[in-house]
Design a protein around this motif. Structure first.
Motif, PDB file in Angstrom:
ATOM      1  N   PHE A 130       2.185  15.356   3.344  1.00  0.00           N
ATOM      2  CA  PHE A 130       2.726  14.020   3.548  1.00  0.00           C
ATOM      3  C   PHE A 130       1.622  13.022   3.901  1.00  0.00           C
ATOM      4  N   MET A 131       1.715  11.838   3.291  1.00  0.00           N
ATOM      5  CA  MET A 131       0.811  10.735   3.597  1.00  0.00           C
ATOM      6  C   MET A 131       1.606   9.459   3.773  1.00  0.00           C
ATOM      7  N   TYR A 132       0.985   8.473   4.434  1.00  0.00           N
ATOM      8  CA  TYR A 132       1.702   7.250   4.781  1.00  0.00           C
ATOM      9  C   TYR A 132       0.797   6.037   4.553  1.00  0.00           C
ATOM     10  N   VAL A 133       1.376   5.001   3.937  1.00  0.00           N
ATOM     11  CA  VAL A 133       0.695   3.717   3.746  1.00  0.00           C
ATOM     12  C   VAL A 133       1.653   2.628   4.208  1.00  0.00           C
ATOM     13  N   HIS A 134       1.114   1.605   4.877  1.00  0.00           N
ATOM     14  CA  HIS A 134       1.966   0.543   5.409  1.00  0.00           C
ATOM     15  C   HIS A 134       2.149  -0.609   4.423  1.00  0.00           C
ATOM     16  N   GLN A 135       3.368  -1.119   4.376  1.00  0.00           N
ATOM     17  CA  GLN A 135       3.678  -2.383   3.722  1.00  0.00           C
ATOM     18  C   GLN A 135       4.344  -3.246   4.788  1.00  0.00           C
ATOM     19  N   ASP A 136       3.536  -3.969   5.542  1.00  0.00           N
ATOM     20  CA  ASP A 136       4.084  -4.725   6.667  1.00  0.00           C
ATOM     21  C   ASP A 136       4.689  -6.051   6.254  1.00  0.00           C
ATOM     22  N   ASP A 137       4.283  -6.604   5.117  1.00  0.00           N
ATOM     23  CA  ASP A 137       4.914  -7.816   4.600  1.00  0.00           C
ATOM     24  C   ASP A 137       5.978  -7.416   3.589  1.00  0.00           C
ATOM     25  N   PRO A 138       7.213  -7.895   3.737  1.00  0.00           N
ATOM     26  CA  PRO A 138       8.306  -7.498   2.832  1.00  0.00           C
ATOM     27  C   PRO A 138       8.194  -8.196   1.484  1.00  0.00           C
ATOM     28  N   SER A 183       9.887  -4.209  -3.896  1.00  0.00           N
ATOM     29  CA  SER A 183       9.713  -2.824  -4.335  1.00  0.00           C
ATOM     30  C   SER A 183       8.479  -2.637  -5.206  1.00  0.00           C
ATOM     31  N   GLY A 184       8.172  -3.633  -6.055  1.00  0.00           N
ATOM     32  CA  GLY A 184       6.990  -3.518  -6.903  1.00  0.00           C
ATOM     33  C   GLY A 184       5.716  -3.481  -6.086  1.00  0.00           C
ATOM     34  N   TYR A 233       1.581  -3.222 -15.247  1.00  0.00           N
ATOM     35  CA  TYR A 233       2.746  -4.089 -15.459  1.00  0.00           C
ATOM     36  C   TYR A 233       3.161  -4.757 -14.150  1.00  0.00           C
ATOM     37  N   ILE A 234       3.079  -4.015 -13.052  1.00  0.00           N
ATOM     38  CA  ILE A 234       3.426  -4.604 -11.754  1.00  0.00           C
ATOM     39  C   ILE A 234       2.457  -5.722 -11.395  1.00  0.00           C
ATOM     40  N   LYS A 235       1.177  -5.504 -11.656  1.00  0.00           N
ATOM     41  CA  LYS A 235       0.160  -6.494 -11.303  1.00  0.00           C
ATOM     42  C   LYS A 235       0.341  -7.816 -12.055  1.00  0.00           C
ATOM     43  N   LYS A 236       0.955  -7.764 -13.225  1.00  0.00           N
ATOM     44  CA  LYS A 236       1.130  -8.970 -14.037  1.00  0.00           C
ATOM     45  C   LYS A 236       2.347  -9.797 -13.614  1.00  0.00           C
ATOM     46  N   LEU A 237       3.166  -9.272 -12.753  1.00  0.00           N
ATOM     47  CA  LEU A 237       4.419  -9.942 -12.404  1.00  0.00           C
ATOM     48  C   LEU A 237       4.201 -11.138 -11.486  1.00  0.00           C
ATOM     49  N   ASP A 238       5.001 -12.154 -11.685  1.00  0.00           N
ATOM     50  CA  ASP A 238       5.079 -13.254 -10.740  1.00  0.00           C
ATOM     51  C   ASP A 238       6.119 -12.910  -9.680  1.00  0.00           C
ATOM     52  N   LYS A 239       5.958 -13.485  -8.505  1.00  0.00           N
ATOM     53  CA  LYS A 239       6.929 -13.255  -7.448  1.00  0.00           C
ATOM     54  C   LYS A 239       8.240 -13.981  -7.766  1.00  0.00           C
ATOM     55  N   VAL A 275       7.966  -9.058  -5.331  1.00  0.00           N
ATOM     56  CA  VAL A 275       7.614  -8.481  -6.627  1.00  0.00           C
ATOM     57  C   VAL A 275       8.573  -7.329  -6.875  1.00  0.00           C
ATOM     58  N   TYR A 276       9.386  -7.456  -7.921  1.00  0.00           N
ATOM     59  CA  TYR A 276      10.441  -6.486  -8.187  1.00  0.00           C
ATOM     60  C   TYR A 276       9.983  -5.431  -9.194  1.00  0.00           C
ATOM     61  N   PHE A 277      10.112  -4.176  -8.791  1.00  0.00           N
ATOM     62  CA  PHE A 277       9.756  -3.079  -9.681  1.00  0.00           C
ATOM     63  C   PHE A 277      10.604  -3.098 -10.947  1.00  0.00           C
ATOM     64  N   ALA A 278      11.867  -3.487 -10.824  1.00  0.00           N
ATOM     65  CA  ALA A 278      12.753  -3.527 -11.988  1.00  0.00           C
ATOM     66  C   ALA A 278      12.228  -4.469 -13.061  1.00  0.00           C
ATOM     67  N   SER A 279      11.546  -5.531 -12.659  1.00  0.00           N
ATOM     68  CA  SER A 279      10.994  -6.475 -13.640  1.00  0.00           C
ATOM     69  C   SER A 279       9.873  -5.825 -14.439  1.00  0.00           C
ATOM     70  N   ALA A 280       9.037  -5.047 -13.774  1.00  0.00           N
ATOM     71  CA  ALA A 280       7.976  -4.323 -14.479  1.00  0.00           C
ATOM     72  C   ALA A 280       8.572  -3.303 -15.436  1.00  0.00           C
ATOM     73  N   LEU A 281       9.632  -2.656 -15.007  1.00  0.00           N
ATOM     74  CA  LEU A 281      10.301  -1.668 -15.843  1.00  0.00           C
ATOM     75  C   LEU A 281      10.893  -2.326 -17.092  1.00  0.00           C
TER      76      LEU A 281
END
Length: 290
Positions: free
Chosen positions: A99-107, A110-111, A218-224, A229-235
Motif C-alpha cells: 500500500f502507498m498513499y499520495v495526498h490530494q489536498d485541493d478538491p 477525479s481526473g 488525455y487528462i492533462k489536456k482537459l480544461d477545468k 478536472v473530470y476523469f469522465a471527460s478524458a474517458l
C-alpha cells in the motif's frame, strides 16, 4: 502484454452526503456488515492479481492508512484474552498488498486525483477503482478480474458497465456505442448523467477500469469544469478516438454513494453473511409478518 498488477483508488473526497458520520470517519471506512467499503475493494483487487495499491487521499484522512497497517498492540491484546479467531481476522490485512498513499489536498476532481498516480504507474497498465462501488461476484471472477481478461484480449482501455433502469441512467455516465459480442461493447462516447429520454443507452459506467498510461495525456489536456478536472471527460475524449471498450460485468452491484443504496448494501450483504445470515433472514421474515 504486460500484467495488470497496480491499482489506483481515489479516496480524497469529504463524503458530504454522509455527514455527520463522515466528519471524523472517511466515507470509505463506513462498514458494510463488518468490513469497511474500502476493504471489499482491496480484496477484489488482490483476487484479480493486483499487487500494489495507491490510495489518493488527503492529509486529514488517517483512518485508511491506519486500517491497512499492522496493529501489534491490538493483536497482543486479543491474544492475551484468547480471542485467536479475531486475531486471524485482522493480522493479514496489512499483507493483502503493498500500500502507498499520495495526498490530494485541493478538491480538484477525479481526473486530478488519478493524475497523481502517474509516477506510481510508470509505463504499466493499471486498474482504477471508485470507492463508492462494491461488486459482489461470489460464483464468478471478481469484477476487476473480468475486465482484466477483456483487456488481455483487446488492449486499450476497458471500462466496467452495469445495465440499469431507464429511470436510473440519469444518475450515471451512459455509453454510446455498439455491441461486439456478449457483454462486450465498442464505446464511442460517454455521456454524463443524461436525461432518461435522451440517454444513448442504459449501460452505466461503474467504478472499475483497466487503463494504459496513455490516459494521463488525455487528462492533462482537459480544461477545468466548475473548478475540477473530470476523469469522465478524458474517458469521453479517448472513446472518440476508438480506444475504449466496455464490458457488462457479471455480479451484484452496490452503489454505496448515497444513504439508501448504502443501507441496501448492508441489508442484502447481511442476509448473505455466513455469521449472521440465519438470524438476519429469520428477523426479516418476522418483520414482514408484523
Amino acid at each position: 502484454m504486460p500484467k495488470v498488477r497496480k491499482a489506483i483508488i481515489p479516496v480524497a473526497g469529504y463524503g458530504t452526503r454522509f455527514l455527520p458520520a463522515t466528519k471524523v470517519q472517511p466515507k470509505e471506512m463506513l462498514p458494510i456488515v463488518d468490513k469497511p467499503v474500502v476493504h471489499y475493494l482491496v480484496e477484489e483487487a488482490v483476487e484479480s492479481g493486483i499487487e500494489e495499491i495507491l490510495f489518493i487521499t488527503n492529509s486529514n484522512k488517517h483512518a485508511i492508512g491506519d486500517y491497512f497497517a499492522r496493529d501489534l498492540n491490538l493483536e497482543n491484546f486479543l491474544k492475551e484474552r484468547g480471542k485467536t479467531e479475531l486475531v486471524d481476522k485482522i493480522k493479514h490485512i496489512h499483507d493483502l498488498a503493498h500500500f502507498m498513499y499520495v495526498h490530494q489536498d485541493d478538491p480538484l476532481g477525479s481526473g486530478d486525483a488519478i493524475l497523481k498516480g502517474e509516477s506510481f504507474v510508470g509505463g504499466e497498465p493499471f486498474a482504477i477503482f471508485y470507492a463508492d462501488d462494491i461488486i459482489s461476484c461470489p460464483d464468478r471472477k471478481p469484477a476487476l478480474g473480468q475486465l482484466i481478461s477483456v483487456y488481455e484480449n483487446v488492449g486499450g482501455f476497458v471500462m466496467g458497465l452495469i445495465n440499469v433502469s431507464s429511470d436510473d441512467i440519469s444518475k450515471y455516465g451512459a455509453i454510446a456505442g455498439s455491441k461486439i459480442s456478449e457483454r462486450l461493447y465498442k464505446v464511442n462516447d460517454v455521456v454524463e448523467k443524461p436525461p432518461a429520454d435522451s440517454a444513448p443507452s442504459t449501460l452505466a459506467s461503474v467504478g472499475r477500469f483497466v487503463a494504459s498510461p496513455d490516459i494521463f495525456e488525455y487528462i492533462k489536456k482537459l480544461d477545468k469544469e466548475n473548478g475540477e478536472v473530470y476523469f469522465a471527460s478524458a474517458l469521453a475524449e479517448l472513446a472518440k478516438e476508438g480506444e475504449v471498450h466496455g464490458y457488462e460485468i457479471e455480479g451484484d452491484w452496490y452503489d454505496c454513494g448515497n444513504k439508501f443504496n448504502f443501507w441496501k448494501a448492508n441489508f442484502e450483504m447481511g442476509l448473505k453473511n455466513p455469521e449472521i445470515s440465519e438470524e438476519a433472514n429469520k428477523y426479516l421474515k418476522n418483520f414482514l409478518k408484523a
